[in-house]
Scaffold this active site. Structure first.
Site, PDB file in Angstrom:
ATOM      1  N   CYS A   1     -30.584   9.434  42.567  1.00  0.00           N
ATOM      2  CA  CYS A   1     -30.669  11.025  41.931  1.00  0.00           C
ATOM      3  C   CYS A   1     -29.216  11.753  42.105  1.00  0.00           C
ATOM      4  O   CYS A   1     -28.619  11.808  43.058  1.00  0.00           O
ATOM      5  CB  CYS A   1     -31.492  11.703  42.645  1.00  0.00           C
ATOM      6  SG  CYS A   1     -31.791  13.451  42.324  1.00  0.00           S
TER       7      CYS A   1
ATOM      8  N   HIS B   1     -43.315   6.962  45.980  1.00  0.00           N
ATOM      9  CA  HIS B   1     -42.056   6.757  45.151  1.00  0.00           C
ATOM     10  C   HIS B   1     -40.889   6.587  46.141  1.00  0.00           C
ATOM     11  O   HIS B   1     -40.198   7.350  46.632  1.00  0.00           O
ATOM     12  CB  HIS B   1     -41.753   8.029  44.313  1.00  0.00           C
ATOM     13  CG  HIS B   1     -40.478   8.259  43.366  1.00  0.00           C
ATOM     14  ND1 HIS B   1     -40.485   7.910  41.940  1.00  0.00           N
ATOM     15  CD2 HIS B   1     -39.408   8.347  43.727  1.00  0.00           C
ATOM     16  CE1 HIS B   1     -39.333   8.007  41.475  1.00  0.00           C
ATOM     17  NE2 HIS B   1     -38.407   8.325  42.742  1.00  0.00           N
TER      18      HIS B   1
ATOM     19  N   HIS C   1     -36.979   5.178  47.393  1.00  0.00           N
ATOM     20  CA  HIS C   1     -35.767   4.690  47.040  1.00  0.00           C
ATOM     21  C   HIS C   1     -35.106   3.883  48.417  1.00  0.00           C
ATOM     22  O   HIS C   1     -35.864   3.902  49.454  1.00  0.00           O
ATOM     23  CB  HIS C   1     -34.768   5.887  46.846  1.00  0.00           C
ATOM     24  CG  HIS C   1     -34.950   6.629  45.524  1.00  0.00           C
ATOM     25  ND1 HIS C   1     -34.085   6.444  44.636  1.00  0.00           N
ATOM     26  CD2 HIS C   1     -35.962   7.585  45.106  1.00  0.00           C
ATOM     27  CE1 HIS C   1     -34.435   7.128  43.668  1.00  0.00           C
ATOM     28  NE2 HIS C   1     -35.644   7.680  43.985  1.00  0.00           N
TER      29      HIS C   1
HETATM   30  P1  HMG Z   1     -29.881  25.581  33.258  1.00  0.00           P
HETATM   31  O1  HMG Z   1     -28.311  25.364  33.083  1.00  0.00           O
HETATM   32  O2  HMG Z   1     -30.290  26.871  33.986  1.00  0.00           O
HETATM   33  O3  HMG Z   1     -30.610  25.575  31.885  1.00  0.00           O
HETATM   34  O4  HMG Z   1     -30.669  24.336  34.124  1.00  0.00           O
HETATM   35  P2  HMG Z   1     -30.413  26.536  30.544  1.00  0.00           P
HETATM   36  O5  HMG Z   1     -31.672  26.734  30.118  1.00  0.00           O
HETATM   37  O6  HMG Z   1     -29.389  27.504  30.904  1.00  0.00           O
HETATM   38  O7  HMG Z   1     -30.100  25.142  29.524  1.00  0.00           O
HETATM   39  C1  HMG Z   1     -28.872  24.506  29.659  1.00  0.00           C
HETATM   40  C2  HMG Z   1     -28.360  23.636  28.646  1.00  0.00           C
HETATM   41  O8  HMG Z   1     -29.318  22.659  28.701  1.00  0.00           O
HETATM   42  C3  HMG Z   1     -28.981  24.350  27.223  1.00  0.00           C
HETATM   43  O9  HMG Z   1     -27.897  23.523  26.196  1.00  0.00           O
HETATM   44  C4  HMG Z   1     -30.098  24.006  27.030  1.00  0.00           C
HETATM   45  O10 HMG Z   1     -30.508  23.769  25.693  1.00  0.00           O
HETATM   46  C5  HMG Z   1     -30.189  22.597  27.610  1.00  0.00           C
HETATM   47  P3  HMG Z   1     -26.588  24.353  25.722  1.00  0.00           P
HETATM   48  O11 HMG Z   1     -27.238  25.670  25.083  1.00  0.00           O
HETATM   49  O12 HMG Z   1     -25.814  24.650  26.778  1.00  0.00           O
HETATM   50  O13 HMG Z   1     -26.129  23.493  24.576  1.00  0.00           O
HETATM   51  N1  HMG Z   1     -31.723  22.201  27.844  1.00  0.00           N
HETATM   52  C6  HMG Z   1     -32.261  21.059  27.667  1.00  0.00           C
HETATM   53  N2  HMG Z   1     -32.026  20.012  26.724  1.00  0.00           N
HETATM   54  C7  HMG Z   1     -32.886  19.158  26.794  1.00  0.00           C
HETATM   55  N3  HMG Z   1     -34.004  18.961  27.454  1.00  0.00           N
HETATM   56  C8  HMG Z   1     -34.456  20.182  28.128  1.00  0.00           C
HETATM   57  C9  HMG Z   1     -33.404  21.072  28.382  1.00  0.00           C
HETATM   58  N4  HMG Z   1     -33.369  22.346  29.247  1.00  0.00           N
HETATM   59  C10 HMG Z   1     -32.420  22.876  28.743  1.00  0.00           C
HETATM   60  N5  HMG Z   1     -35.434  20.189  28.710  1.00  0.00           N
HETATM   61  C11 HMG Z   1     -32.235  22.904  34.268  1.00  0.00           C
HETATM   62  C12 HMG Z   1     -31.821  24.125  34.441  1.00  0.00           C
HETATM   63  C13 HMG Z   1     -33.758  22.697  34.877  1.00  0.00           C
HETATM   64  C14 HMG Z   1     -32.715  22.723  32.637  1.00  0.00           C
HETATM   65  C15 HMG Z   1     -31.278  21.781  34.719  1.00  0.00           C
HETATM   66  O14 HMG Z   1     -31.097  22.020  35.830  1.00  0.00           O
HETATM   67  C16 HMG Z   1     -31.934  20.356  34.738  1.00  0.00           C
HETATM   68  O15 HMG Z   1     -31.919  19.729  33.319  1.00  0.00           O
HETATM   69  N6  HMG Z   1     -32.178  19.967  35.623  1.00  0.00           N
HETATM   70  C17 HMG Z   1     -32.733  18.465  35.603  1.00  0.00           C
HETATM   71  C18 HMG Z   1     -32.112  17.724  36.700  1.00  0.00           C
HETATM   72  C19 HMG Z   1     -32.650  16.310  36.806  1.00  0.00           C
HETATM   73  O16 HMG Z   1     -32.762  15.592  35.980  1.00  0.00           O
HETATM   74  N7  HMG Z   1     -32.406  15.532  38.218  1.00  0.00           N
HETATM   75  C20 HMG Z   1     -33.154  14.410  38.422  1.00  0.00           C
HETATM   76  C21 HMG Z   1     -34.411  14.211  38.225  1.00  0.00           C
HETATM   77  S1  HMG Z   1     -35.416  14.581  39.524  1.00  0.00           S
HETATM   78  C22 HMG Z   1     -35.579  13.264  40.581  1.00  0.00           C
HETATM   79  O17 HMG Z   1     -34.562  12.193  40.226  1.00  0.00           O
HETATM   80  C23 HMG Z   1     -36.315  13.234  41.844  1.00  0.00           C
HETATM   81  C24 HMG Z   1     -37.505  12.164  41.379  1.00  0.00           C
HETATM   82  O18 HMG Z   1     -37.026  10.598  40.982  1.00  0.00           O
HETATM   83  C25 HMG Z   1     -38.543  12.102  42.485  1.00  0.00           C
HETATM   84  C26 HMG Z   1     -37.637  11.599  43.667  1.00  0.00           C
HETATM   85  O19 HMG Z   1     -36.910  10.564  44.013  1.00  0.00           O
HETATM   86  O20 HMG Z   1     -37.973  12.303  44.902  1.00  0.00           O
HETATM   87  C27 HMG Z   1     -38.359  12.799  40.182  1.00  0.00           C
HETATM   88 MG    MG Z   2     -36.521   9.163  42.352  1.00  0.00          MG
END
Ligand code: HMG
Ligand code: MG
Length: 297
Positions: free
Chosen positions: A235, A202, A204
């Site tokens: 990201c 993967h 970038h």
């Molecule tokens: P948190 O704030 O500790 O989570 O974040 P929480 O459980 O307290 O929830 C916060 C709010 O999010 C709540 O809503 C939850 O309901 C909601 P509120 O009550 O405030 O209205 N929520 C969700 N909503 C929808 N779907 C869910 C979900 N979970 C919670 N699954 C958490 C912790 C892990 C949730 C947060 O940090 C997060 O979502 N992180 C994801 C970040 C992300 O998407 N990063 C990019 C992707 S990774 C990447 O790009 C790398 C990759 O491409 C590979 C590479 O390039 O190396 C894969």
């Molecule tokens: Mg990526």
């Protein structure tokens, strides 16, 4: 083996970092057109915290707007809530993610590395019959917060994801800092312990190394690559990192090796055209730019 699997991550990795909110209908149209262009494996969105990634806050609506059974659709999830949503939409494949770096785990998912594995374990306890889980290991080539990452950490993360049950592990060059030489060294070590047919790369394209890194991986035996239409992407937690390697460049490279990709390059460029117009910027892909020029798109 002369078969290559392309995983299109444009609708998720490609769009997640864009600050201008893209209307749901445009996202859904993008996904449908990617499929019509011949892509078979598409990561359509992510079920993540809307506060963490506002662009993905309409994931539920996006999924309701497309027929997810027409192709191999997958969705990125960080926790059990994401798992439950994936079941609502009957996803046959979900993608979990962790990293080699404690600091990146904290920034990206607000938890420790060890907790990130516990979350993945809890996701596995809740998979529905027949649901496949793909694993991402991020920051394999270095971390924006911790810098150098040791090979041992890469091997540990890969082993963990497989032992938890992932059918495939994608090694992520999250910030696009990898070089062909480093790719070769990492993969030489990886193949001592793992079946390379289950490893995806993967990349970038921040420093323009994407395709060179693909070439190095291909030479080592990798046959699964992630890419995004037009090279969209980045990201939110990897400052300065640009888009993924573009699917157009990847297909052009594979065509040069006489590998059939099932992708119609013109249709592929057309698929992301409206997104680029909406964002008011050109694609970073040379192949994309050439097709736009020669087809008046
Ligand atoms: P948190 O704030 O500790 O989570 O974040 P929480 O459980 O307290 O929830 C916060 C709010 O999010 C709540 O809503 C939850 O309901 C909601 P509120 O009550 O405030 O209205 N929520 C969700 N909503 C929808 N779907 C869910 C979900 N979970 C919670 N699954 C958490 C912790 C892990 C949730 C947060 O940090 C997060 O979502 N992180 C994801 C970040 C992300 O998407 N990063 C990019 C992707 S990774 C990447 O790009 C790398 C990759 O491409 C590979 C590479 O390039 O190396 C894969
Ligand atoms: Mg990526």
């Amino acid at each position: 083996m002369n078969n290559v699997k392309i995983v299109e991550v444009g609708p998720r990795d490609g769009l997640q970092n864009e600050s201008k909110f893209i209307p749901t209908e445009l996202k859904a149209k993008f996904i449908k057109n990617l499929h019509l262009a011949g892509l078979k494996n598409i990561e359509v969105t992510s079920f993540v915290s809307p506060r963490a990634v506002p662009q993905m806050s309409d994931a539920d609506k996006v999924c309701s707007s497309i027929d997810l059974k027409k192709f191999n659709a997958s969705v990125l999830i960080p926790n059990l809530k994401g798992m439950e949503l994936s079941k609502v939409h009957n996803f046959n494949e979900v993608c979990v993610f962790t990293t080699t770096s404690e600091a990146f785990a904290n920034k990206n998912t607000k938890c420790s590395l060890s907790d990130s594995y516990d979350r993945i374990e809890s996701i596995f306890k809740n998979v529905k019959e027949g649901q496949k889980v793909r694993g991402y290991l991020s920051t394999v080539f270095g971390c924006p917060y911790e810098g150098e990452i040791s090979l041992d950490k890469v091997l540990y993360g890969t082993e963990k994801l497989f032992s938890l049950g992932c059918y495939e592990v994608a090694l992520g060059d999250t910030t696009g800092i990898g070089t062909p030489d480093k790719v070769q060294k990492i993969l030489a070590k990886i193949k001592e312990s793992f079946d390379l047919s289950k490893i995806a790369m993967h990349f970038h394209d921040t420093f323009g190394m994407g395709l060179l890194n693909v070439h190095s991986s291909y030479e080592e035996g990798i046959r699964v690559f992630d890419s995004s239409a037009g090279g969209l992407g980045g990201c939110p937690y990897a400052k300065g990192a640009s888009g993924n390697l573009s699917t157009e460049d990847l297909c052009y490279y594979l065509n040069g090796l006489d590998i059939k990709t099932s992708v119609d390059l013109v249709k592929l460029v057309e698929a992301s055209r409206e997104i680029f117009k909406f964002l008011g910027k050109p694609s970073i892909s040379k192949v994309n730019q050439y097709i736009v020029r020669t087809h008046d798109l």
